[in-house]
Design a protein around this motif. Structure first.
Motif, short mmCIF file in Angstrom:
data_model
loop_
_atom_site.label_atom_id
_atom_site.label_comp_id
_atom_site.label_asym_id
_atom_site.label_seq_id
_atom_site.Cartn_x
_atom_site.Cartn_y
_atom_site.Cartn_z
N LYS A 1 -0.93 4.80 -1.65
CA LYS A 1 -1.87 5.20 -3.31
C LYS A 1 -1.95 5.47 -4.57
O LYS A 1 -1.33 4.21 -4.64
CB LYS A 1 -0.60 6.65 -3.10
CG LYS A 1 -1.30 7.92 -3.72
CD LYS A 1 -0.38 8.72 -4.10
CE LYS A 1 -0.58 9.65 -4.72
NZ LYS A 1 0.46 11.05 -4.99
N PRO B 1 5.50 11.16 11.96
CA PRO B 1 4.30 11.35 10.01
C PRO B 1 5.57 10.66 9.57
O PRO B 1 4.79 11.34 8.47
CB PRO B 1 4.95 12.95 10.83
CG PRO B 1 5.84 13.91 11.93
CD PRO B 1 5.86 12.24 12.86
N PHE B 2 6.67 10.47 9.80
CA PHE B 2 7.43 10.20 8.53
C PHE B 2 6.96 8.90 8.66
O PHE B 2 6.67 8.56 6.71
CB PHE B 2 9.01 10.20 8.85
CG PHE B 2 10.19 9.34 8.34
CD1 PHE B 2 10.64 10.29 7.21
CD2 PHE B 2 11.12 8.11 7.45
CE1 PHE B 2 10.96 9.50 6.08
CE2 PHE B 2 11.73 7.59 7.16
CZ PHE B 2 11.92 8.30 6.17
N GLN C 1 14.59 11.07 2.31
CA GLN C 1 14.42 11.17 3.82
C GLN C 1 15.86 10.82 5.17
O GLN C 1 16.22 12.10 5.41
CB GLN C 1 13.18 11.13 4.21
CG GLN C 1 12.50 12.04 3.54
CD GLN C 1 11.06 11.65 3.99
OE1 GLN C 1 10.49 10.71 4.42
NE2 GLN C 1 10.12 12.14 2.88
N GLU D 1 4.15 7.14 9.22
CA GLU D 1 2.75 8.18 8.18
C GLU D 1 2.70 7.88 6.49
O GLU D 1 2.02 8.09 5.89
CB GLU D 1 1.91 9.02 9.11
CG GLU D 1 1.40 8.64 10.16
CD GLU D 1 0.57 9.73 10.84
OE1 GLU D 1 0.23 10.43 10.19
OE2 GLU D 1 0.12 9.11 12.00
N SER D 2 3.64 9.41 6.42
CA SER D 2 3.73 9.87 5.20
C SER D 2 3.94 8.92 3.90
O SER D 2 3.36 8.96 2.60
CB SER D 2 4.43 10.68 5.09
OG SER D 2 6.26 10.13 5.06
N LEU D 3 5.06 7.99 4.69
CA LEU D 3 5.41 6.87 3.87
C LEU D 3 3.68 5.62 4.05
O LEU D 3 4.22 5.22 2.74
CB LEU D 3 6.40 6.50 4.30
CG LEU D 3 7.87 7.18 5.12
CD1 LEU D 3 9.13 5.87 5.13
CD2 LEU D 3 8.02 7.28 2.44
N ARG D 4 3.25 5.03 4.74
CA ARG D 4 2.46 4.56 4.11
C ARG D 4 1.12 5.18 3.66
O ARG D 4 0.56 5.02 2.65
CB ARG D 4 1.76 4.39 6.19
CG ARG D 4 0.60 3.61 6.27
CD ARG D 4 0.35 2.96 7.37
NE ARG D 4 0.97 2.59 8.08
CZ ARG D 4 1.55 2.71 8.58
NH1 ARG D 4 1.13 3.55 9.65
NH2 ARG D 4 2.56 1.69 9.47
N ASP D 5 1.15 6.51 3.74
CA ASP D 5 0.04 6.94 2.89
C ASP D 5 0.52 7.24 1.20
O ASP D 5 0.19 6.75 0.36
CB ASP D 5 0.36 8.28 2.57
CG ASP D 5 -0.71 8.79 4.50
OD1 ASP D 5 -1.69 7.84 5.13
OD2 ASP D 5 -0.61 9.99 4.68
N LEU D 6 1.98 7.00 0.68
CA LEU D 6 2.90 7.15 -0.23
C LEU D 6 2.70 5.93 -1.06
O LEU D 6 2.28 4.99 -1.83
CB LEU D 6 4.36 7.30 0.23
CG LEU D 6 4.84 7.79 -1.26
CD1 LEU D 6 4.39 8.77 -2.62
CD2 LEU D 6 6.18 7.77 -1.22
N THR E 1 12.24 7.42 -1.34
CA THR E 1 11.90 8.50 -0.83
C THR E 1 12.33 8.66 0.66
O THR E 1 12.90 8.87 1.19
CB THR E 1 10.23 8.46 -0.68
OG1 THR E 1 9.80 8.68 -2.32
CG2 THR E 1 10.19 10.07 0.19
#
Length: 80
Positions: free
Chosen positions: A15, A4-5, A35, A7-12, A31
């Motif tokens: 964006k 999930p970490f 983290q 994936e959140s960076l990839r989404d960021l 970010t």
């Protein structure tokens, strides 16, 4: 395996932004650094707490129980 970490960076990173790609990459790296740093800090505190508990456990066997009650001075060699 899902991370999930990551994936959140990839989404960021994906964006859409009004800035260029360098600014987007900088935001993602900032970010990620924040983290990872927080995770390292919590791991350090956990290891410190574990070492403290081991030290307390190792030293607790050497401590003798202490009673503040006065022991009465009975003399058993007297005849009543």
């Amino acid at each position: 395996m899902r991370d999930p970490f990551e994936e959140s960076l990839r989404d960021l990173l994906n964006k859409p932004s009004v800035h260029d790609d360098d600014a987007c990459l900088g935001r993602v790296l900032k970010t990620a650094n924040r983290q990872v740093g927080a995770g390292d800090l919590f791991a350090l505190i956990g290891h410190w707490l574990q070492a403290l508990m081991i030290a307390v456990n190792s030293g607790s066997g050497h401590v003798a129980p202490v009673s503040r009650r006065e022991t009465p001075n009975y003399s058993f060699d007297k005849a009543d």
